[in-house]
Design an enzyme around this catalytic site. Structure first.
Site, PDB file in Angstrom:
ATOM      1  N   HIS A 106      -8.761   7.299   3.791  1.00 47.50           N
ATOM      2  CA  HIS A 106      -7.932   8.593   3.586  1.00 47.50           C
ATOM      3  C   HIS A 106      -8.771   9.369   2.931  1.00 47.50           C
ATOM      4  O   HIS A 106      -9.865   9.267   2.564  1.00 47.50           O
ATOM      5  CB  HIS A 106      -6.681   8.386   2.597  1.00 47.50           C
ATOM      6  CG  HIS A 106      -6.915   8.179   1.317  1.00 47.50           C
ATOM      7  ND1 HIS A 106      -7.192   6.840   0.871  1.00 47.50           N
ATOM      8  CD2 HIS A 106      -6.964   9.144   0.022  1.00 47.50           C
ATOM      9  CE1 HIS A 106      -7.700   6.898  -0.502  1.00 47.50           C
ATOM     10  NE2 HIS A 106      -7.398   8.255  -1.045  1.00 47.50           N
ATOM     11  N   SER A 123      -9.371   4.949  -5.180  1.00 47.82           N
ATOM     12  CA  SER A 123      -8.595   3.839  -5.770  1.00 47.82           C
ATOM     13  C   SER A 123      -7.512   3.018  -4.796  1.00 47.82           C
ATOM     14  O   SER A 123      -6.744   2.218  -5.116  1.00 47.82           O
ATOM     15  CB  SER A 123      -7.499   4.457  -6.872  1.00 47.82           C
ATOM     16  OG  SER A 123      -6.925   5.658  -6.078  1.00 47.82           O
ATOM     17  N   HIS A 181      -6.667   2.196   1.779  1.00 48.82           N
ATOM     18  CA  HIS A 181      -6.057   2.814   3.277  1.00 48.82           C
ATOM     19  C   HIS A 181      -7.110   3.986   3.290  1.00 48.82           C
ATOM     20  O   HIS A 181      -7.020   4.689   2.280  1.00 48.82           O
ATOM     21  CB  HIS A 181      -4.738   2.880   3.073  1.00 48.82           C
ATOM     22  CG  HIS A 181      -4.239   3.340   4.055  1.00 48.82           C
ATOM     23  ND1 HIS A 181      -2.909   2.690   4.870  1.00 48.82           N
ATOM     24  CD2 HIS A 181      -4.511   4.531   5.228  1.00 48.82           C
ATOM     25  CE1 HIS A 181      -2.896   3.335   6.213  1.00 48.82           C
ATOM     26  NE2 HIS A 181      -3.670   4.397   6.125  1.00 48.82           N
ATOM     27  N   HIS A 239      -4.102   0.147   8.040  1.00 47.23           N
ATOM     28  CA  HIS A 239      -4.495   0.157   6.674  1.00 47.23           C
ATOM     29  C   HIS A 239      -6.169   0.143   6.798  1.00 47.23           C
ATOM     30  O   HIS A 239      -6.865  -0.030   5.721  1.00 47.23           O
ATOM     31  CB  HIS A 239      -3.750  -1.033   6.203  1.00 47.23           C
ATOM     32  CG  HIS A 239      -4.321  -1.224   4.608  1.00 47.23           C
ATOM     33  ND1 HIS A 239      -3.773  -0.331   3.567  1.00 47.23           N
ATOM     34  CD2 HIS A 239      -4.834  -2.476   4.105  1.00 47.23           C
ATOM     35  CE1 HIS A 239      -4.272  -0.842   2.468  1.00 47.23           C
ATOM     36  NE2 HIS A 239      -4.924  -1.889   2.871  1.00 47.23           N
ATOM     37  N   GLN A 251      -8.909  13.766   0.951  1.00 43.20           N
ATOM     38  CA  GLN A 251      -8.158  14.770   0.231  1.00 43.20           C
ATOM     39  C   GLN A 251      -8.377  16.320   0.253  1.00 43.20           C
ATOM     40  O   GLN A 251      -9.584  16.445   0.922  1.00 43.20           O
ATOM     41  CB  GLN A 251      -8.411  14.354  -1.347  1.00 43.20           C
ATOM     42  CG  GLN A 251      -8.017  13.054  -1.801  1.00 43.20           C
ATOM     43  CD  GLN A 251      -8.248  12.922  -3.177  1.00 43.20           C
ATOM     44  OE1 GLN A 251      -7.530  13.521  -4.137  1.00 43.20           O
ATOM     45  NE2 GLN A 251      -9.018  11.794  -3.556  1.00 43.20           N
ATOM     46  N   CYS A 293       0.551   3.292   3.446  1.00 43.86           N
ATOM     47  CA  CYS A 293       0.942   2.768   5.082  1.00 43.86           C
ATOM     48  C   CYS A 293       2.215   3.145   5.239  1.00 43.86           C
ATOM     49  O   CYS A 293       3.184   3.842   4.449  1.00 43.86           O
ATOM     50  CB  CYS A 293       0.993   1.129   4.776  1.00 43.86           C
ATOM     51  SG  CYS A 293      -0.580   0.446   4.653  1.00 43.86           S
ATOM     52  N   ASN A 318     -13.519  10.062  -0.567  1.00 41.49           N
ATOM     53  CA  ASN A 318     -14.254   9.341  -1.433  1.00 41.49           C
ATOM     54  C   ASN A 318     -14.112   7.732  -0.591  1.00 41.49           C
ATOM     55  O   ASN A 318     -13.234   7.275  -0.649  1.00 41.49           O
ATOM     56  CB  ASN A 318     -13.975   9.070  -2.738  1.00 41.49           C
ATOM     57  CG  ASN A 318     -14.200  10.550  -3.432  1.00 41.49           C
ATOM     58  OD1 ASN A 318     -15.108  11.305  -3.267  1.00 41.49           O
ATOM     59  ND2 ASN A 318     -13.248  10.799  -4.375  1.00 41.49           N
ATOM     60  N   CYS A 372       0.866  -1.326   0.154  1.00 47.21           N
ATOM     61  CA  CYS A 372      -0.058   0.060  -0.062  1.00 47.21           C
ATOM     62  C   CYS A 372       0.864   1.247   0.070  1.00 47.21           C
ATOM     63  O   CYS A 372       1.830   1.365   0.908  1.00 47.21           O
ATOM     64  CB  CYS A 372      -1.124   0.028   1.312  1.00 47.21           C
ATOM     65  SG  CYS A 372      -1.878   1.507   1.447  1.00 47.21           S
TER      66      CYS A 372
END
Length: 348
Positions: free
Chosen positions: A164, A159, A162, A113, A166, A52, A151, A49
């Site tokens: 996250h 995509s 993990h 993760h 933005q 990570c 998202n 990943c």
């Protein structure tokens, strides 16, 4: 007004859009496409990943061994700080364009993760909120329009598994922010009060669509919701952007996020997909007509595998929904605030 169980339209006062509501269609048989069930068995750390701790990203940079939230510049950002050319924007009314510059960043919510927002502890969620605030304050020194969003889930185009979010920051006002800015300014000029302040007061009095509320925040299925389990998270205090949040407001926001995202997961006992985004007031001196808020747009409709597709009429005419906002609110209200994974663990 709180129980409109017949075909009708509802208007979104934030942007002027309408949504067609057709409650009778919710009972129709489903023979359309279904999404693959996502197995929630991710490891705590994935060596492959790029998000990570300690792993190498696509651009060759190595992540630090971070222990809380971690922010880095998006390796494939949609915006760059420098324009591709210095030529002037065209004035042709049929082929108008303008330069768009800015910055795109990634926020890893946790070093783990396999931990989504509802699975984080309250302290870990406070760290996420504090990171949103610090990033906003930094970027607001350079940019007028700052979008903080997440998202969640592959069906929403995520995509990387993990968890996250933005941040995209730029000086032009995005279409949604410009629209909301105009609507809220018009309402304030006419009534002398903030649109979302009045709306929150009305929803709290009704309680019909309220999912959760504490001293500083309200979670509600908006009257004009287009997505099946859409919610609006509104600051109850006179707050226009993240820079104004104090420690108590940040803690209360973490609590609201914990409850809402947990309830989402508990609807279908799955990691509930959505797109979530914060709308801060454009950076300016006087934005009293604004109120800080976040939109949650989840696509799941009937189960963990049946998604609401915005196609046909929705793309060519206006949004349409089968499940009324009131019915969606009842389902969210009934959903437990204790995550289903904990319930399964206790029962095993």
């Amino acid at each position: 007004m709180d129980d409109l169980e017949f075909t009708h339209r509802r208007r979104n006062p934030l942007n002027g859009d309408w949504v067609l509501v057709s409650p009778h269609r919710n009972n129709r048989p489903w023979l359309g496409a279904t999404e693959a069930t996502v197995v929630d068995s991710l490891p705590k750390h994935d060596a492959n990943c790029p998000l990570c701790p300690g792993n190498t990203r696509a651009n060759g940079e190595q992540n630090p061994q971070y222990t809380h939230t971690h922010v880095f510049t998006n390796d494939f950002g949609a915006l760059t700080e420098q324009a591709a050319s210095e030529s002037e924007a065209e004035a042709d009314p049929l082929f108008t364009h303008q330069h768009a510059t800015g910055e795109c960043r990634v926020i890893c919510f946790s070093p783990e993760h396999n931990k989504t927002l509802p699975e984080l502890s309250l302290d870990e969620l406070v760290a996420v909120v504090d990171t949103w605030r610090s990033q906003y304050c930094e970027l607001a020194k350079k940019y007028k329009c700052i979008h903080i969003f997440e998202n969640k889930g592959t069906i929403m185009g995520c995509s990387q598994p993990h968890p996250h979010g933005q941040i995209w920051a730029h000086n032009h006002l995005s279409t949604e922010i410009a629209s909301e800015d105009n609507s809220q300014a018009e309402y304030f000029a006419k009534h002398g009060r903030a649109l979302l302040a009045d709306y929150a007061k009305r929803e709290l009095a009704s309680k019909t669509r309220v999912v959760y509320a504490n001293q500083h925040w309200l979670v509600v299925v908006p009257f004009w919701a287009a997505w099946p389990f859409e919610t609006l998270l509104i600051a109850l205090d006179d707050v226009q952007d993240f820079s104004q949040l104090d420690s108590q407001q940040s803690l209360a926001l973490a609590e609201a996020l914990k409850v809402l995202t947990t309830k989402y997961d508990n609807i279908f006992n799955c990691s509930f997909a959505y797109s979530m985004g914060w709308h801060n007031a454009p950076v300016a001196e006087n934005q009293q007509h604004w109120r800080l808020h976040a939109h949650f747009y989840p696509p799941l409709l009937r189960s963990a595998t049946v998604k609401k597709h915005m196609v046909g009429y929705e793309m060519l005419a206006e949004s349409q929904r089968d499940l009324t906002a009131e019915t969606a609110a009842k389902i969210l209200q009934a959903a437990s605030a204790e995550h289903y994974k904990k319930t399964i663990t206790k029962g095993s």
